[in-house]
Write an enzyme that holds these catalytic residues in place. Structure first.
Site, short mmCIF file in Angstrom:
data_model
loop_
_atom_site.label_atom_id
_atom_site.label_comp_id
_atom_site.label_asym_id
_atom_site.label_seq_id
_atom_site.Cartn_x
_atom_site.Cartn_y
_atom_site.Cartn_z
N GLU A 192 38.80 50.34 35.07
CA GLU A 192 38.84 48.68 35.42
C GLU A 192 39.44 47.99 34.26
O GLU A 192 39.03 48.51 33.14
CB GLU A 192 37.62 48.11 36.09
N HIS B 79 37.80 51.26 44.67
CA HIS B 79 36.46 51.92 44.81
C HIS B 79 35.62 51.05 45.97
O HIS B 79 35.77 49.69 46.15
CB HIS B 79 35.73 51.95 43.83
#
EC number: 5.4.2.11
Length: 248
Positions: free
Chosen positions: A87, A9
């Protein structure tokens, strides 16, 4: 030969503030949005297109994918959202400033927490508001599978079922696959693909918002991989990621 494209990202608000983020659902900064658009532009200019995309259930990865799709005129693309691409969970470190944490505990300890393969940070208490148990996006995930902290080894174990059961079959079927995820979920996948040792994985740093192309053989073993874009700028971005957990 197959191709697979990975992208971390774009810069998030907590990347900018140098804070441990993990499963906290922070958004992209303006720079992060621009990085995602630039990634889409690079992929479009290089002639890439996609049949399916995979991302996490966290908005910084989802929005990155949106911006890439928008730039490539692929907003119609089927997208799989999976918590398995989240994550790594940073446990009790979630929200703390990385440099301040290093000043308190020492650079070496924070490096172990950030980059070692099998040492997780201190866990959250189950009643902590940062725990995932009451978050509606995980309502269908068995409680025992939801982490209160993770090391990279745990993240590998979380990511690989999605790879084996969904992503790899899509690649083998000839689909052009894009994965928009996070630094450590991508490190977990790369460790598996490249067969990186538990000790060497410490040195792998992935920059925000840069497309990483993997060329794979018929057994999905990497032939080569490369980043798209300005190689000097990419190297500088990787070095910046490596420095995030230092007190200085």
């Amino acid at each position: 030969m197959y191709k697979l494209v990975l992208i971390r990202h774009g810069e998030s608000t907590w990347n900018k503030e140098n804070r441990f983020t993990g499963w906290v659902d922070v958004d992209l900064t303006e720079q992060g949005r621009n990085e995602a658009y630039q990634a889409g532009e690079l992929l479009k200019e290089a002639g890439y297109t996609f049949d399916i995309a995979y991302t996490s259930v966290l908005k910084r990865a989802i929005r990155t994918l949106w911006h890439v799709q928008d730039k490539m005129d692929l907003m119609y693309l089927p997208v799989v959202h999976s918590w398995r691409l989240n994550e790594r969970h940073y446990g009790a470190l979630s929200g703390l400033n990385k440099a301040e944490t290093a000043a308190k505990f020492g650079d070496e300890q924070v490096l172990v927490w950030r980059r070692s393969y099998d040492t997780p940070p201190p866990a959250l208490e189950p009643t902590d508001e940062r725990a995932p148990f009451n978050d509606p996006r995980y309502a269908k995930v068995p409680r025992e599978q939801l982490p209160l902290t993770e090391c990279l080894k745990d993240t590998v174990a979380r990511v690989l079922p999605l790879w084996n059961e969904s992503i790899a079959p899509a690649v083998r079927a000839g689909k052009q696959v894009l994965i928009a995820a996070h630094g450590n979920s991508l490190r977990a996948l790369i460790k598996y693909l490249d067969g990186i040792s538990d000790s060497d994985i410490v040195g792998l740093n992935i920059p925000n918002g840069v497309p990483l192309v993997y060329e794979l053989d018929e057994n999905l073993k990497p032939i080569k991989h490369y980043y798209l874009g300005d190689q000097e700028a990419i190297a500088q971005a990787q070095a910046a990621v490596a420095k995030q957990g230092k007190a200085g």
